[in-house]
Design an enzyme around this catalytic site. Structure first.
Site, PDB file in Angstrom:
ATOM      1  N   VAL A 177       1.409   6.344  13.362  1.00 36.36           N
ATOM      2  CA  VAL A 177       0.766   5.251  12.616  1.00 36.36           C
ATOM      3  C   VAL A 177       1.507   3.932  12.889  1.00 36.36           C
ATOM      4  CG1 VAL A 177       0.210   4.358  10.308  1.00 36.36           C
ATOM      5  CG2 VAL A 177      -0.190   6.768  10.832  1.00 36.36           C
TER       6      VAL A 177
ATOM      7  N   GLU B   3       9.937  16.389  14.656  1.00 37.55           N
ATOM      8  CA  GLU B   3      10.394  16.487  13.265  1.00 37.55           C
ATOM      9  C   GLU B   3       9.700  17.640  12.572  1.00 37.55           C
ATOM     10  OE1 GLU B   3       9.032  12.723  11.636  1.00 37.55           O
ATOM     11  OE2 GLU B   3      10.960  12.469  10.658  1.00 37.55           O
TER      12      GLU B   3
ATOM     13  N   GLU C 242       9.948   1.433  10.251  1.00 37.55           N
ATOM     14  CA  GLU C 242      10.913   2.518   9.994  1.00 37.55           C
ATOM     15  C   GLU C 242      10.146   3.807  10.221  1.00 37.55           C
ATOM     16  OE1 GLU C 242      14.030   2.268   9.338  1.00 37.55           O
ATOM     17  OE2 GLU C 242      14.314   0.223   8.619  1.00 37.55           O
TER      18      GLU C 242
ATOM     19  N   CYS D 142      13.252  11.247   6.808  1.00 38.25           N
ATOM     20  CA  CYS D 142      13.306  10.833   8.217  1.00 38.25           C
ATOM     21  C   CYS D 142      14.707  11.002   8.788  1.00 38.25           C
ATOM     22  CB  CYS D 142      12.880   9.382   8.320  1.00 38.25           C
ATOM     23  SG  CYS D 142      13.803   8.349   7.186  1.00 38.25           S
TER      24      CYS D 142
ATOM     25  N   LYS E  37       0.850  -1.200   0.000  1.00 34.83           N
ATOM     26  CA  LYS E  37       0.000   0.000   0.000  1.00 34.83           C
ATOM     27  C   LYS E  37       0.882   1.246   0.000  1.00 34.83           C
ATOM     28  CE  LYS E  37      -1.813   2.996   2.683  1.00 34.83           C
ATOM     29  NZ  LYS E  37      -1.863   4.082   1.704  1.00 34.83           N
TER      30      LYS E  37
HETATM   31  P1  NAP Z   1       2.180   8.388   7.552  1.00 34.20           P
HETATM   32  O1  NAP Z   1       1.125   9.401   7.626  1.00 34.20           O
HETATM   33  O2  NAP Z   1       2.435   7.548   8.747  1.00 34.20           O
HETATM   34  O3  NAP Z   1       1.815   7.467   6.296  1.00 34.20           O
HETATM   35  C1  NAP Z   1       2.654   6.399   5.909  1.00 34.20           C
HETATM   36  C2  NAP Z   1       1.796   5.350   5.238  1.00 34.20           C
HETATM   37  O4  NAP Z   1       0.891   4.808   6.190  1.00 34.20           O
HETATM   38  C3  NAP Z   1       0.957   5.897   4.086  1.00 34.20           C
HETATM   39  O5  NAP Z   1       0.879   4.921   3.068  1.00 34.20           O
HETATM   40  C4  NAP Z   1      -0.382   6.091   4.747  1.00 34.20           C
HETATM   41  O6  NAP Z   1      -1.458   6.032   3.844  1.00 34.20           O
HETATM   42  C5  NAP Z   1      -0.427   4.885   5.650  1.00 34.20           C
HETATM   43  N1  NAP Z   1      -1.377   4.953   6.757  1.00 34.20           N
HETATM   44  C6  NAP Z   1      -1.818   6.038   7.431  1.00 34.20           C
HETATM   45  N2  NAP Z   1      -2.710   5.656   8.384  1.00 34.20           N
HETATM   46  C7  NAP Z   1      -2.820   4.309   8.299  1.00 34.20           C
HETATM   47  C8  NAP Z   1      -3.583   3.322   8.993  1.00 34.20           C
HETATM   48  N3  NAP Z   1      -4.406   3.641   9.999  1.00 34.20           N
HETATM   49  N4  NAP Z   1      -3.454   2.026   8.627  1.00 34.20           N
HETATM   50  C9  NAP Z   1      -2.633   1.690   7.614  1.00 34.20           C
HETATM   51  N5  NAP Z   1      -1.893   2.571   6.927  1.00 34.20           N
HETATM   52  C10 NAP Z   1      -1.970   3.859   7.258  1.00 34.20           C
HETATM   53  O7  NAP Z   1       3.585   9.015   7.164  1.00 34.20           O
HETATM   54  P2  NAP Z   1       3.920   9.982   5.954  1.00 34.20           P
HETATM   55  O8  NAP Z   1       3.433  11.341   6.285  1.00 34.20           O
HETATM   56  O9  NAP Z   1       3.487   9.368   4.674  1.00 34.20           O
HETATM   57  O10 NAP Z   1       5.523   9.947   5.977  1.00 34.20           O
HETATM   58  C11 NAP Z   1       6.291  10.783   6.753  1.00 34.20           C
HETATM   59  C12 NAP Z   1       6.796  10.052   7.982  1.00 34.20           C
HETATM   60  O11 NAP Z   1       7.514   8.893   7.581  1.00 34.20           O
HETATM   61  C13 NAP Z   1       7.804  10.879   8.757  1.00 34.20           C
HETATM   62  O12 NAP Z   1       7.569  10.747  10.132  1.00 34.20           O
HETATM   63  C14 NAP Z   1       9.146  10.246   8.393  1.00 34.20           C
HETATM   64  O13 NAP Z   1      10.151  10.439   9.349  1.00 34.20           O
HETATM   65  C15 NAP Z   1       8.758   8.821   8.241  1.00 34.20           C
HETATM   66  N6  NAP Z   1       9.742   8.098   7.408  1.00 34.20           N
HETATM   67  C16 NAP Z   1      10.573   7.204   8.013  1.00 34.20           C
HETATM   68  C17 NAP Z   1      11.532   6.553   7.268  1.00 34.20           C
HETATM   69  C18 NAP Z   1      12.474   5.567   7.909  1.00 34.20           C
HETATM   70  O14 NAP Z   1      13.125   4.831   7.172  1.00 34.20           O
HETATM   71  N7  NAP Z   1      12.571   5.507   9.225  1.00 34.20           N
HETATM   72  C19 NAP Z   1      11.629   6.801   5.900  1.00 34.20           C
HETATM   73  C20 NAP Z   1      10.764   7.712   5.304  1.00 34.20           C
HETATM   74  C21 NAP Z   1       9.810   8.355   6.087  1.00 34.20           C
HETATM   75  P3  NAP Z   1      -2.080   7.346   3.158  1.00 34.20           P
HETATM   76  O15 NAP Z   1      -0.910   8.188   2.701  1.00 34.20           O
HETATM   77  O16 NAP Z   1      -2.829   6.768   2.023  1.00 34.20           O
HETATM   78  O17 NAP Z   1      -2.896   8.016   4.197  1.00 34.20           O
END
Ligand code: NAP
Length: 492
Positions: free
Chosen positions: A243, A392, A261, A295, A186
């Site tokens: 999440v 962040e 991650e 991140c 997804k």
């Molecule tokens: P996010 O809001 O947590 O979304 C990530 C994914 O989870 C998206 O595909 C989102 O879908 C999905 N999602 C949201 N709610 C969900 C639920 N209840 N059940 C299942 N899936 C769900 O994060 P983001 O804003 O896309 O990304 C930014 C974050 O990612 C930052 O905190 C960053 O630090 C972190 N990140 C971490 C790494 C690492 O390697 N540690 C790498 C990159 C990013 P939708 O978009 O369709 O809502």
């Protein structure tokens, strides 16, 4: 393939993937669709299917059926499919890069760089597929033999974010497929096109239908279907800590293997003894890549008092040269933020810092280009209690904090629930080791701001996550260990 070709493949792909991967959905036509926008212009660039629990269950069945045959192929056969996929990703590097810039906004050069980086995970794991070794353990009784086998965990549910629309997928799907797992993926609602194009290329590489399935749409419904299915044995997630915690709790119901991650709050520590140029360039790369939306982006720049003024001055001059604009523009190195919520978050953090005494050295406002563009910003006199230090910012804002001693820097750096990446700039060898060991982080860059590579383990400690991606360690996340005891050896 031209750009419109890739976009068309993405659409055709979305139907083809579902028509060919999901037996029960041969005539699937989505009841709802969602718009995908170009964040630089607001323009609608595509409409994609909006799916939910039912479609995810179908995708899980498809992945479960495909697991039977995919896991039984030889490692060399799986390796060949992955290698072909890598070749196709590289052959379409430019078009995939354009697709990433279109849906995510990052400058084209950076987007093409992401394709390179992302494809390398597929190449690396095509090679690693052949190296899943077990063990023979000396037995404790003379008539016994003890074997350890490594076997694929099963169907993996992979959920990825928008900031690296391709690389966060290949970093998961590469090792999963190499181990013999199949995947229900997804991608983020903001960036589904890169995922669809990558999945289409996997099909073209001869990876059988059902091995890689893409579902997109209602995130909580898709998440619930993955979490509650006993057929899904693994959840691998990259995204926000909030999440990630929900998914970890949800996975407990069926006791799935989980890797996460999550978010970071990276300190970038510049000591008095650092080379100023190296520190400025390193901090610039660590902070402003992807307009601060990674991140591992430096979230706090901690500078020792003896070099603070000189660093602040040289760093601000370097930041001033960063050209902001549409990612397709000539010389642009800073694109838009992903959406309005991201822009408002950056504004709130800067306002909070300024209201508590921070000084704006550069930027500090929305960019005159409008949309979600924000000026590359440098703040001085930042304190640990400000929002910009605690969480962040995920945008182009560099807060400078001052410290006196090494002990103080380590304390400030570790004073957070996050533990993903940290950076230090110093020319003192003993300090390098001392500080690297003292930092509670999964990754440490020394005199270097760009440290991600497919050959090294990537992942966090504390609330930045569980498990590692990339490198030989990334395979363990998709393998189960089975112990086989052979008894009665001496029977004739
Ligand atoms: P996010 O809001 O947590 O979304 C990530 C994914 O989870 C998206 O595909 C989102 O879908 C999905 N999602 C949201 N709610 C969900 C639920 N209840 N059940 C299942 N899936 C769900 O994060 P983001 O804003 O896309 O990304 C930014 C974050 O990612 C930052 O905190 C960053 O630090 C972190 N990140 C971490 C790494 C690492 O390697 N540690 C790498 C990159 C990013 P939708 O978009 O369709 O809502």
């Amino acid at each position: 393939m031209t750009l419109s070709g890739v976009a068309r493949v993405a659409f055709v792909g979305s139907r083809r993937i579902f028509a060919s991967h999901l037996p029960s959905m041969q005539s699937y036509t989505p009841a709802f669709s969602r718009q995908v926008h170009n964040p630089a212009t607001g323009e609608v660039i595509a409409n994609v299917s909006c799916m939910g629990g039912k479609e995810t269950k179908d995708a899980i069945s498809s992945a479960f059926d495909a697991f039977n045959s995919w896991s039984k192929l030889t490692a060399a056969e799986r390796s060949k499919g992955l290698r072909k996929w890598y070749d196709l990703l590289m052959a379409h590097k430019e078009e995939l890069g354009q697709l990433i810039t279109l849906e995510q906004g990052k400058p084209l050069k950076e987007a093409v760089g992401e394709v390179d980086y992302g494809a390398k995970f597929i190449e690396f794991y095509a090679e690693e597929a052949k190296r899943v070794y077990g063990d023979i353990i000396p037995a404790t009784l003379p008539d016994r033999r003890i074997f350890v086998l490594k076997q694929p965990v099963g169907v993996a549910g992979a959920i990825t974010p928008w900031n690296f629309p391709l690389a966060m997928i290949t970093r998961k799907v590469g090792p999963a497929l190499a181990c013999g797992c199949t995947v229900v993926l997804k991608p983020s609602e903001f960036t589904p096109l890169s995922a669809l194009a990558a999945a289409e290329l996997a099909l073209q590489a001869g990876i059988p239908p059902g091995v890689v399935n893409v579902v997109m749409g209602n995130a909580p419904d898709i998440g619930d279907a993955l979490l509650t299915s006993p057929q899904v044995r693994k959840i691998t997630f990259t995204g926000s800590t909030a999440v990630g915690k929900k998914l970890m709790a949800g996975a407990a119901g069926t006791v799935k293997k989980v890797s996460l991650e999550l978010g970071g709050n990276a300190p970038c520590i510049v000591f008095d003894d650092a080379d100023l140029n190296v520190a400025v360039n390193g901090a610039l790369a660590a902070k402003f890549r992807n307009s601060g939306q990674t991140c591992v982006c430096a979230n706090r720049v901690l500078v020792q008092e003896g070099i603070y003024e000189k660093f602040a001055d040289a760093f601000s001059k370097a930041v001033k040269n960063l050209k902001v604009g549409d990612g397709f523009g000539e010389g642009v190195v800073q694109g838009p933020l992903i959406n309005k919520a991201a822009l408002e978050k950056v504004e709130t953090f800067v306002e909070d810092a300024v209201s508590k005494g921070a000084k704006v050295l550069l930027g500090g406002r929305r960019h005159s280009l409008g949309m979600t563009f924000y000026e590359p910003t440098v703040l001085s006199n930042v304190k640990s209690e400000m929002l910009v230090s605690r969480e962040e910012v995920f945008g182009p804002v560099a807060p400078l904090l001052c410290f006196k001693t090494e002990e103080e820097a380590i304390h400030m750096a570790n004073d957070t629930n996050a533990g993903l990446a940290a950076y230090i700039f110093t020319n003192n060898l003993q300090r390098t080791w001392r500080v690297s060991e003292a930092l509670e982080y999964g990754l440490v860059g020394v005199n270097e701001g760009l440290i991600s590579t497919e050959v090294a383990p990537f992942g966090g400690v504390k609330q930045s996550g569980l498990g590692r991606e990339g490198s030989k360690y990334g395979m363990d996340e998709f393998l189960e260990i089975k112990y086989v005891c052979l008894g009665d050896m001496n029977r004739k």
